[in-house]
Scaffold this active site. Structure first.
Site, PDB file in Angstrom:
ATOM      1  N   TYR A 168      43.234  53.579  42.140  1.00 24.96           N
ATOM      2  CA  TYR A 168      42.647  52.374  42.732  1.00 24.96           C
ATOM      3  C   TYR A 168      42.898  51.173  41.809  1.00 24.96           C
ATOM      4  O   TYR A 168      43.345  50.115  42.254  1.00 24.96           O
ATOM      5  CB  TYR A 168      41.144  52.588  42.956  1.00 24.96           C
ATOM      6  CG  TYR A 168      40.445  51.397  43.551  1.00 24.96           C
ATOM      7  CD1 TYR A 168      40.364  51.238  44.925  1.00 24.96           C
ATOM      8  CD2 TYR A 168      39.870  50.421  42.733  1.00 24.96           C
ATOM      9  CE1 TYR A 168      39.725  50.138  45.475  1.00 24.96           C
ATOM     10  CE2 TYR A 168      39.237  49.322  43.273  1.00 24.96           C
ATOM     11  CZ  TYR A 168      39.166  49.183  44.648  1.00 24.96           C
ATOM     12  OH  TYR A 168      38.545  48.081  45.190  1.00 24.96           O
TER      13      TYR A 168
ATOM     14  N   HIS B 253      45.401  47.729  42.306  1.00 27.69           N
ATOM     15  CA  HIS B 253      44.898  46.351  42.189  1.00 27.69           C
ATOM     16  C   HIS B 253      45.590  45.591  41.058  1.00 27.69           C
ATOM     17  O   HIS B 253      45.726  44.377  41.135  1.00 27.69           O
ATOM     18  CB  HIS B 253      43.375  46.345  42.045  1.00 27.69           C
ATOM     19  CG  HIS B 253      42.691  46.533  43.354  1.00 27.69           C
ATOM     20  ND1 HIS B 253      42.559  47.773  43.943  1.00 27.69           N
ATOM     21  CD2 HIS B 253      42.137  45.641  44.207  1.00 27.69           C
ATOM     22  CE1 HIS B 253      41.948  47.627  45.106  1.00 27.69           C
ATOM     23  NE2 HIS B 253      41.681  46.355  45.299  1.00 27.69           N
TER      24      HIS B 253
ATOM     25  N   TYR C 228      37.222  36.383  43.082  1.00 27.91           N
ATOM     26  CA  TYR C 228      37.104  37.730  43.641  1.00 27.91           C
ATOM     27  C   TYR C 228      37.078  38.718  42.486  1.00 27.91           C
ATOM     28  O   TYR C 228      37.992  38.769  41.671  1.00 27.91           O
ATOM     29  CB  TYR C 228      38.292  38.012  44.559  1.00 27.91           C
ATOM     30  CG  TYR C 228      38.115  39.170  45.520  1.00 27.91           C
ATOM     31  CD1 TYR C 228      37.198  40.189  45.283  1.00 27.91           C
ATOM     32  CD2 TYR C 228      38.871  39.245  46.667  1.00 27.91           C
ATOM     33  CE1 TYR C 228      37.043  41.237  46.164  1.00 27.91           C
ATOM     34  CE2 TYR C 228      38.727  40.293  47.565  1.00 27.91           C
ATOM     35  CZ  TYR C 228      37.813  41.281  47.306  1.00 27.91           C
ATOM     36  OH  TYR C 228      37.660  42.328  48.191  1.00 27.91           O
TER      37      TYR C 228
ATOM     38  N   TRP D  87      47.275  46.429  53.847  1.00 26.55           N
ATOM     39  CA  TRP D  87      46.625  46.784  52.580  1.00 26.55           C
ATOM     40  C   TRP D  87      45.533  47.821  52.817  1.00 26.55           C
ATOM     41  O   TRP D  87      45.424  48.801  52.080  1.00 26.55           O
ATOM     42  CB  TRP D  87      46.044  45.532  51.909  1.00 26.55           C
ATOM     43  CG  TRP D  87      45.321  45.834  50.632  1.00 26.55           C
ATOM     44  CD1 TRP D  87      43.973  45.995  50.459  1.00 26.55           C
ATOM     45  CD2 TRP D  87      45.896  46.023  49.330  1.00 26.55           C
ATOM     46  NE1 TRP D  87      43.676  46.271  49.148  1.00 26.55           N
ATOM     47  CE2 TRP D  87      44.841  46.291  48.433  1.00 26.55           C
ATOM     48  CE3 TRP D  87      47.199  45.987  48.842  1.00 26.55           C
ATOM     49  CZ2 TRP D  87      45.050  46.521  47.084  1.00 26.55           C
ATOM     50  CZ3 TRP D  87      47.404  46.216  47.489  1.00 26.55           C
ATOM     51  CH2 TRP D  87      46.340  46.483  46.624  1.00 26.55           C
TER      52      TRP D  87
END
Length: 112
Positions: A25, A29, A48, A83
């Site tokens: 993960y 990113h 973000y 995505w």
């Protein structure tokens, strides 16, 4: 937060990383697609940030054009759809059927 004379709306969401997939993960990113960043910027999303504790994820961003606008731009984006499909094997996130975006958490406290 004040942004050009307007109060910035905040958005928070949660999800779960599948067992053993946190490193993947994070890797994905670290290599986030430029076209996805462009969609998020177009949506007015700023600051973000995603945190984790164990397999739980907590995401937060500020919406300079409002949360409804940010949700709509994301829901209408084929890049976001791509995505989300790409991330299905590493995480579980229930989407809000009304907005097509992550369900927004309810704020219970704010100190500015």
């Amino acid at each position: 937060m004040i942004w050009e004379g307007m109060h910035m709306e905040r958005y928070a969401w949660k999800a779960v990383v599948k067992e053993g997939m946190l490193a993947e993960y994070k890797r994905r990113h670290d290599s986030i697609w430029p076209e996805l960043k462009a969609v998020l910027r177009e949506a007015g999303i700023r600051n973000y940030t995603i945190w984790n504790v164990g397999n739980e994820l907590f995401g937060y961003y500020e919406c300079e054009k409002g949360c409804a606008y940010a949700a709509r731009v994301q829901a209408e984006s084929p890049v976001v759809d791509k995505w989300n499909e790409y991330m299905k094997d590493v995480m579980v996130m229930e989407m809000d059927p009304a907005t097509g975006a992550q369900p927004m958490l309810t704020r219970v406290f704010l100190m500015e």
